[in-house]
Enzyme design. Structure first.
Site, short mmCIF file in Angstrom:
data_model
loop_
_atom_site.label_atom_id
_atom_site.label_comp_id
_atom_site.label_asym_id
_atom_site.label_seq_id
_atom_site.Cartn_x
_atom_site.Cartn_y
_atom_site.Cartn_z
N HIS A 1 0.82 -1.28 0.00
CA HIS A 1 -0.04 0.19 -0.09
C HIS A 1 0.90 1.34 0.15
O HIS A 1 2.04 1.43 0.68
CB HIS A 1 -0.96 0.01 1.25
CG HIS A 1 -0.12 0.11 2.62
ND1 HIS A 1 0.42 1.18 3.16
CD2 HIS A 1 0.37 -0.70 3.34
CE1 HIS A 1 0.75 1.00 4.35
NE2 HIS A 1 0.71 -0.47 4.51
N ASP A 2 0.23 2.18 -0.74
CA ASP A 2 0.93 3.69 -0.88
C ASP A 2 2.18 3.64 -1.29
O ASP A 2 3.19 4.57 -1.26
CB ASP A 2 0.85 4.20 0.80
CG ASP A 2 -0.62 4.32 1.11
OD1 ASP A 2 -1.39 5.03 0.55
OD2 ASP A 2 -0.86 3.52 2.28
N GLY B 1 4.73 -1.46 2.66
CA GLY B 1 4.16 -0.28 2.34
C GLY B 1 4.83 0.97 2.35
O GLY B 1 6.09 0.94 3.15
#
Length: 258
Positions: A118-119, A136
């Site tokens: 994520h991200d 992440g």
């Protein structure tokens, strides 16, 4: 051409000349650009934005909700540029409230079994070999090469034109043009082959080597090395690229080999 066994939500937007293979799943709130090819068994999840001419190979999963216990179902996206090759079983999670999106640029090769958490923010013209795992909020800049089986800690950054040896695990930032390897991971010199292939001339390579001597060969800490380079070497685009990356490092840069 869309195979009759594909499952495509009515809320998905499909561009022109898109090929969608058998048993593909495309959820609501997905945009797929012109000329993409989505191969058998791939899953394109809600919030995904695919640019033009991407190839998504069998059983890749793009835009799945993040593997983060802080994620509470907030609306986020997974944004992919153009001309990427996303190989078999690659997984790319969408963002969280931290940055709201995961981004992969254009002209990248993500080999089989790569995971992008994520991200994360990936630039352009990056090569990631098989089974690399990115936690992440990792940042990988343009023209970096990451060798197979590498493990990258959360929040770590990889600079432009860097080269990571296969099987390396690291949690410090890798500065631009650097090559890292060993166990534990350490700076091994410049990515000379990569720089020459990308058109860097002998003067630019020599300049980068001289800059890194301050950080890895002289008895200076990082702050002292930055000050010395700024005082003793003329300003240039290359110098500023390296120094700005190091100055903005929150985790610190990878250590030198012993």
């Amino acid at each position: 051409m869309i195979h009759q066994s594909a499952v495509i939500d009515a809320g998905a937007k499909i561009g022109e000349n898109v090929e969608i293979g058998p048993f593909v799943t495309i959820e609501n709130d997905v945009v797929i650009g012109d000329g993409c090819k989505i191969m058998s068994g791939a899953v394109i999840c809600a919030g995904t934005r695919l640019g033009k001419n991407n190839r998504v190979f069998p059983h890749a999963v793009i835009g799945m909700v993040p593997q983060d216990l802080k994620f509470k179902g907030e609306y986020t996206t997974c944004e992919i540029g153009d001309n990427n090759s996303i190989r078999e079983f690659v997984t790319i999670n969408r963002g969280t409230a931290s940055k709201n999106r995961t981004v992969v640029g254009s002209n990248n090769l993500l080999m089989a079994y790569v995971h992008i958490g994520h991200d994360c923010v990936f630039g352009n013209n990056i090569i990631v070999s098989n089974a690399c795992q990115f936690a992440g909020e990792v940042e990988v800049n343009d023209f970096a090469v990451v060798g197979g089986g590498s493990l990258v800690h959360q929040f770590t950054r990889v600079g432009s034109y860097a080269m990571i040896q296969g099987g390396t695990r690291f949690g410090k930032d890798v500065p631009p043009f650097a090559m890292i390897g060993r166990e534990p991971a350490a700076y091994e010199g410049l990515n000379l082959v990569g720089l020459k292939r990308r058109g860097f001339d002998a003067n630019q390579i020599a300049e980068a080597q001289e800059i890194y001597r301050y950080f890895y060969q002289k008895p200076l800490n990082t702050t002292q090395a930055i000050e010395a380079v700024e005082a003793e070497m003329p300003q240039s685009e290359l110098r500023d690229l390296i120094l700005n990356f190091i100055k903005s490092s929150s985790r610190g840069i990878i250590r030198g080999a012993k």
